[in-house]
Design a protein around this motif. Structure first.
Motif, short mmCIF file in Angstrom:
data_model
loop_
_atom_site.label_atom_id
_atom_site.label_comp_id
_atom_site.label_asym_id
_atom_site.label_seq_id
_atom_site.Cartn_x
_atom_site.Cartn_y
_atom_site.Cartn_z
N LYS A 1 32.06 38.89 42.28
CA LYS A 1 32.17 40.17 41.59
C LYS A 1 33.32 40.98 42.16
N GLU A 2 33.44 41.03 43.47
CA GLU A 2 34.53 41.77 44.12
C GLU A 2 35.89 41.16 43.78
N ASP B 1 36.84 41.96 40.20
CA ASP B 1 37.25 43.36 40.11
C ASP B 1 38.68 43.52 40.62
N SER C 1 41.14 41.99 38.01
CA SER C 1 41.37 42.84 36.84
C SER C 1 42.23 44.05 37.22
N ASP C 2 42.04 44.60 38.41
CA ASP C 2 42.90 45.70 38.88
C ASP C 2 44.35 45.24 38.98
N TRP D 1 41.22 51.06 32.09
CA TRP D 1 40.90 50.65 33.46
C TRP D 1 39.70 51.42 34.00
N HIS E 1 36.46 50.36 32.27
CA HIS E 1 36.09 49.03 32.75
C HIS E 1 35.54 49.11 34.17
N SER E 2 36.16 49.90 35.00
CA SER E 2 35.71 50.05 36.38
C SER E 2 34.29 50.63 36.45
N PHE F 1 31.90 47.92 35.21
CA PHE F 1 31.82 46.81 36.14
C PHE F 1 31.05 47.19 37.39
N ASN F 2 31.14 48.45 37.81
CA ASN F 2 30.39 48.89 38.98
C ASN F 2 28.89 48.90 38.73
N GLU G 1 34.65 39.14 31.30
CA GLU G 1 35.70 39.67 32.18
C GLU G 1 37.05 38.99 31.89
#
Length: 83
Positions: A5-6, A9, A12-13, A59, A62-63, A66-67, A80
């Motif tokens: 997951k990290e 993330d 995607s960033d 962004w 999505h963030s 996703f969190n 994703e």
């Protein structure tokens, strides 16, 4: 699954950062000291600003979504990559 997951993330960033960088590189630099070229540059900066706000909003949304995900499963992983 937490490490995946990290990593997703962070991936995607990085993709969003590359998109914004490419958008900046497309700005036309005035080559001559002409008012029309500065007007075109100002228009391009305005379009960049609007596009930047749009990408930054995507962004951010999505963030936030996703969190909220506690674990990474195949369904989230595929979505994703589609994003």
């Amino acid at each position: 699954m937490e490490k995946l997951k990290e990593r997703m993330d962070a991936f995607s960033d990085a993709v969003i950062a590359i998109i914004i960088t490419i958008m900046v590189l497309e700005l036309p630099i005035p080559k001559h000291d002409l008012f029309s070229e500065y007007m075109q540059f100002g228009k391009a900066v305005g379009i960049f600003f609007i596009s930047f706000c749009f990408v930054a909003n995507i962004w951010y949304q999505h963030s936030m979504l996703f969190n909220d995900a506690k674990t990474m499963n195949d369904h989230i992983f595929i979505r994703e990559f589609i994003f």
